[in-house]
Design a protein around this motif. Structure first.
Motif, PDB file in Angstrom:
ATOM      1  N   HIS A  12      10.135  60.088 -15.794  1.00 22.04           N
ATOM      2  CA  HIS A  12      11.366  59.923 -15.032  1.00 22.04           C
ATOM      3  C   HIS A  12      11.482  58.476 -14.550  1.00 22.04           C
ATOM      4  O   HIS A  12      10.600  57.659 -14.789  1.00 22.04           O
ATOM      5  N   LYS A  13      12.549  58.196 -13.882  1.00 21.62           N
ATOM      6  CA  LYS A  13      12.820  56.828 -13.442  1.00 21.62           C
ATOM      7  C   LYS A  13      11.749  56.304 -12.493  1.00 21.62           C
ATOM      8  O   LYS A  13      11.289  55.173 -12.625  1.00 21.62           O
ATOM      9  N   HIS A  14      11.344  57.133 -11.529  1.00 23.26           N
ATOM     10  CA  HIS A  14      10.413  56.669 -10.496  1.00 23.26           C
ATOM     11  C   HIS A  14       9.011  57.243 -10.627  1.00 23.26           C
ATOM     12  O   HIS A  14       8.130  56.874  -9.851  1.00 23.26           O
ATOM     13  N   TYR A  15       8.797  58.149 -11.566  1.00 26.33           N
ATOM     14  CA  TYR A  15       7.499  58.806 -11.644  1.00 26.33           C
ATOM     15  C   TYR A  15       7.314  59.474 -12.995  1.00 26.33           C
ATOM     16  O   TYR A  15       8.259  59.626 -13.780  1.00 26.33           O
ATOM     17  N   GLY A  25       3.361  57.805  -9.596  1.00 24.98           N
ATOM     18  CA  GLY A  25       4.316  56.710  -9.474  1.00 24.98           C
ATOM     19  C   GLY A  25       3.609  55.376  -9.544  1.00 24.98           C
ATOM     20  O   GLY A  25       2.487  55.233  -9.055  1.00 24.98           O
ATOM     21  N   MET A  26       4.258  54.382 -10.145  1.00 24.18           N
ATOM     22  CA  MET A  26       3.696  53.028 -10.229  1.00 24.18           C
ATOM     23  C   MET A  26       4.767  52.025  -9.841  1.00 24.18           C
ATOM     24  O   MET A  26       5.924  52.176 -10.234  1.00 24.18           O
ATOM     25  N   ARG A  27       4.373  51.030  -9.065  1.00 22.37           N
ATOM     26  CA  ARG A  27       5.324  49.987  -8.692  1.00 22.37           C
ATOM     27  C   ARG A  27       4.596  48.656  -8.572  1.00 22.37           C
ATOM     28  O   ARG A  27       3.445  48.604  -8.123  1.00 22.37           O
ATOM     29  N   ARG A  28       5.277  47.618  -8.971  1.00 17.19           N
ATOM     30  CA  ARG A  28       4.750  46.260  -8.865  1.00 17.19           C
ATOM     31  C   ARG A  28       5.357  45.574  -7.658  1.00 17.19           C
ATOM     32  O   ARG A  28       6.579  45.560  -7.483  1.00 17.19           O
ATOM     33  N   ASP A  29       4.523  45.040  -6.781  1.00 11.53           N
ATOM     34  CA  ASP A  29       4.968  44.289  -5.614  1.00 11.53           C
ATOM     35  C   ASP A  29       4.678  42.818  -5.879  1.00 11.53           C
ATOM     36  O   ASP A  29       3.550  42.350  -5.708  1.00 11.53           O
ATOM     37  N   LEU A  45       0.575  55.797  -7.064  1.00  8.65           N
ATOM     38  CA  LEU A  45       0.482  56.898  -6.123  1.00  8.65           C
ATOM     39  C   LEU A  45       0.392  58.208  -6.895  1.00  8.65           C
ATOM     40  O   LEU A  45       1.039  58.376  -7.940  1.00  8.65           O
ATOM     41  N   TYR A  46      -0.409  59.143  -6.369  1.00 15.94           N
ATOM     42  CA  TYR A  46      -0.632  60.437  -7.015  1.00 15.94           C
ATOM     43  C   TYR A  46      -0.398  61.539  -5.981  1.00 15.94           C
ATOM     44  O   TYR A  46      -0.929  61.480  -4.873  1.00 15.94           O
ATOM     45  N   LYS A  47       0.382  62.549  -6.378  1.00 20.52           N
ATOM     46  CA  LYS A  47       0.671  63.667  -5.488  1.00 20.52           C
ATOM     47  C   LYS A  47       0.770  64.946  -6.312  1.00 20.52           C
ATOM     48  O   LYS A  47       1.129  64.918  -7.485  1.00 20.52           O
ATOM     49  N   ASN A  48       0.499  66.059  -5.670  1.00 16.38           N
ATOM     50  CA  ASN A  48       0.513  67.340  -6.367  1.00 16.38           C
ATOM     51  C   ASN A  48       1.894  67.659  -6.926  1.00 16.38           C
ATOM     52  O   ASN A  48       2.920  67.325  -6.336  1.00 16.38           O
ATOM     53  N   ALA A  49       1.902  68.335  -8.090  1.00 15.30           N
ATOM     54  CA  ALA A  49       3.153  68.737  -8.730  1.00 15.30           C
ATOM     55  C   ALA A  49       2.964  70.106  -9.364  1.00 15.30           C
ATOM     56  O   ALA A  49       1.841  70.617  -9.486  1.00 15.30           O
TER      57      ALA A  49
END
Length: 219
Positions: free
Chosen positions: A96-99, A122-126, A135-139
């Motif tokens: 998906h777009k964010h994850y 989710g992955m993001r570059r700062d 970031l990892y969360k239950n799904a």
């Protein structure tokens, strides 16, 4: 593989801030307990009263491996299958777009039922901070109903990885790894916590070995 370009994001700003806060704090007042340290890895744990398992934190060093290569080896799941032998099955279920939604089958010791986990990742570059975070969360996902494959479904509470250049050598990498996974079932939490506390060293050693022996030589 299904794809979508939606605006839904399972990760909140609070999720990111918790990971950044827990990375920064290593004091007894914050609940952290130092476990061990060597030249390349430092490990801490935190017992949160409202959580069934410890939060594990590792500070990892990768001399001679640039941050962009570490990010690639974490993000590219085909590469991940080659160096992370704890998971014989890693399936990218949706993007998906964010994850992404990813299924993991974890091989357990003989006599213990294998575990599996479905995660939002989710992955993001700062750019301003010169870091990349995961970031990892239950799904949950209909492709992998809990218990459908004879395994026990684990739960990811909230985990994260932060990748930065080594301040003393931009061609090397510093990684902060925070893990909090409840493997469920009958395994005592004391054993789960002890097993999880070894994960930072296992990650570091497996990733470094793969990079030098297989990845770098093919470039």
């Amino acid at each position: 593989m299904a794809t979508a370009d939606d605006d839904y994001n399972p990760f909140s700003e609070d999720d990111l801030q918790k990971i950044l806060h827990e990375e920064k704090e290593s004091s007894r007042e914050e609940g952290w307990k130092f476990l061990r340290k060597n030249d390349l890895c430092e490990v801490w744990c935190k017992n949160e009263e409202d959580k069934p398992v410890h939060l594990i934190k590792g500070f990892l060093s990768f001399p001679g491996i640039p941050p962009d290569k570490i990010v690639e080896l974490l993000y590219d799941l085909e590469r991940r299958k080659e160096w992370d032998t704890a998971f014989p099955i890693i399936d990218l279920v949706e993007t998906h777009k964010h994850y992404r939604v990813v299924y993991w089958l974890a091989k357990m010791p003989i006599g213990v039922t294998d575990r599996d986990i479905v995660q939002h990742i989710g992955m993001r570059r700062d750019e301003a901070a010169n870091m990349t975070y995961f970031l990892y969360k239950n799904a949950t996902h209909e492709k992998y109903p809990a218990g459908d494959t004879g395994t026990i479904r684990g739960e990811t509470i909230l985990s994260g990885v932060i990748v930065r250049p080594d301040p003393s050598d931009p061609g090397s990498t510093k990684m902060s790894l925070l893990l909090q996974n409840d493997m469920k079932g009958w395994i005592p939490h004391m054993i789960v916590n002890a097993f999880a506390s070894r994960a930072p060293e296992t990650w570091r050693d497996s990733l470094e070995k793969y990079y030098h022996e297989q990845y770098a030589g093919k470039k």
